[in-house]
Design a protein around this motif. Structure first.
Motif, PDB file in Angstrom:
ATOM      1  N   MET A   1     -28.348  26.665  17.578  1.00  0.00           N
ATOM      2  CA  MET A   1     -28.494  26.660  19.023  1.00  0.00           C
ATOM      3  C   MET A   1     -27.399  27.535  19.624  1.00  0.00           C
ATOM      4  O   MET A   1     -26.221  27.237  19.454  1.00  0.00           O
ATOM      5  N   ASP A   2     -27.779  28.600  20.286  1.00  0.00           N
ATOM      6  CA  ASP A   2     -26.822  29.504  20.929  1.00  0.00           C
ATOM      7  C   ASP A   2     -26.695  29.126  22.401  1.00  0.00           C
ATOM      8  O   ASP A   2     -27.522  29.512  23.225  1.00  0.00           O
ATOM      9  N   ILE A   3     -25.667  28.361  22.722  1.00  0.00           N
ATOM     10  CA  ILE A   3     -25.499  27.842  24.077  1.00  0.00           C
ATOM     11  C   ILE A   3     -25.262  28.960  25.084  1.00  0.00           C
ATOM     12  O   ILE A   3     -25.657  28.845  26.252  1.00  0.00           O
ATOM     13  N   TYR A   6     -28.644  30.147  26.036  1.00  0.00           N
ATOM     14  CA  TYR A   6     -29.275  29.176  26.941  1.00  0.00           C
ATOM     15  C   TYR A   6     -28.787  29.402  28.377  1.00  0.00           C
ATOM     16  O   TYR A   6     -29.591  29.490  29.310  1.00  0.00           O
ATOM     17  N   PHE A  21     -35.570  26.756  24.330  1.00  0.00           N
ATOM     18  CA  PHE A  21     -34.368  26.075  23.840  1.00  0.00           C
ATOM     19  C   PHE A  21     -34.555  24.561  23.708  1.00  0.00           C
ATOM     20  O   PHE A  21     -33.689  23.884  23.163  1.00  0.00           O
ATOM     21  N   GLN A  62     -17.920  21.683  20.778  1.00  0.00           N
ATOM     22  CA  GLN A  62     -19.016  21.115  20.001  1.00  0.00           C
ATOM     23  C   GLN A  62     -18.457  20.065  19.057  1.00  0.00           C
ATOM     24  O   GLN A  62     -17.427  20.262  18.413  1.00  0.00           O
ATOM     25  N   SER A  65     -23.725  16.859  16.870  1.00  0.00           N
ATOM     26  CA  SER A  65     -24.937  17.263  17.583  1.00  0.00           C
ATOM     27  C   SER A  65     -24.738  17.339  19.100  1.00  0.00           C
ATOM     28  O   SER A  65     -25.708  17.442  19.845  1.00  0.00           O
ATOM     29  N   ILE A  90     -28.363  17.950  20.695  1.00  0.00           N
ATOM     30  CA  ILE A  90     -29.152  18.908  19.928  1.00  0.00           C
ATOM     31  C   ILE A  90     -29.758  18.209  18.711  1.00  0.00           C
ATOM     32  O   ILE A  90     -29.094  17.429  18.034  1.00  0.00           O
ATOM     33  N   ASP A  93     -31.859  22.103  16.078  1.00  0.00           N
ATOM     34  CA  ASP A  93     -31.522  23.337  16.790  1.00  0.00           C
ATOM     35  C   ASP A  93     -32.199  23.467  18.158  1.00  0.00           C
ATOM     36  O   ASP A  93     -32.323  24.560  18.686  1.00  0.00           O
ATOM     37  N   LYS A  94     -32.651  22.339  18.727  1.00  0.00           N
ATOM     38  CA  LYS A  94     -33.270  22.330  20.065  1.00  0.00           C
ATOM     39  C   LYS A  94     -32.596  21.266  20.914  1.00  0.00           C
ATOM     40  O   LYS A  94     -32.141  20.237  20.409  1.00  0.00           O
ATOM     41  N   ILE A  95     -32.575  21.485  22.220  1.00  0.00           N
ATOM     42  CA  ILE A  95     -32.010  20.517  23.160  1.00  0.00           C
ATOM     43  C   ILE A  95     -32.971  19.349  23.305  1.00  0.00           C
ATOM     44  O   ILE A  95     -34.160  19.545  23.589  1.00  0.00           O
TER      45      ILE A  95
END
Length: 122
Positions: A1-3, A6, A21, A62, A65, A90, A93-95
């Protein structure tokens, strides 16, 4: 997950990129206004805002999760400025959820100014 990606999509009010995302059943809470949004309601609230957004990530943390961000968000055409702290959960890899706390930017309250305590951060 690339915040960072997002936030880039959220600030650009790009609904399709934002949707990618999230888990389909994700939800978002805005605690300051006591609002709970489904994914689609959240995307509408963000992307149908009657101005354009811009902003800058000021801090990211971070832990397992959980991703925490502090972001300076401001309207491009109105004198509105906020700091938002977001707690992203997360999964795969998804919110799956976001708990957000929005604060209006502005001067310190008069009672603190009168006490001559504190100083500007920047």
């Amino acid at each position: 997950m690339d915040i960072k990606e997002y936030w880039k999509a959220a600030l650009a009010q790009d609904a399709e990129k934002m949707r990618g995302f999230f888990h389909p059943g994700a939800w978002v809470n805005w605690h300051n206004t006591n609002e709970h949004f489904t994914l689609e309601e959240f995307i509408r609230a963000n992307c149908e805002y009657p101005d354009k957004w811009d902003g800058k990530i000021e801090r990211t943390e971070q832990y397992q999760s959980l991703i925490i961000t502090a972001v300076h968000v401001f309207a491009k055409e109105k004198p509105l400025s906020f700091h938002v702290v977001s707690f992203f959960r997360i999964e795969n890899d998804k919110i799956i959820s976001i708990d957000e706390y929005w604060g209006d930017d502005g001067p310190a309250p008069q009672w603190r100014l009168d006490k001559h305590i504190g100083k500007a951060i920047k």
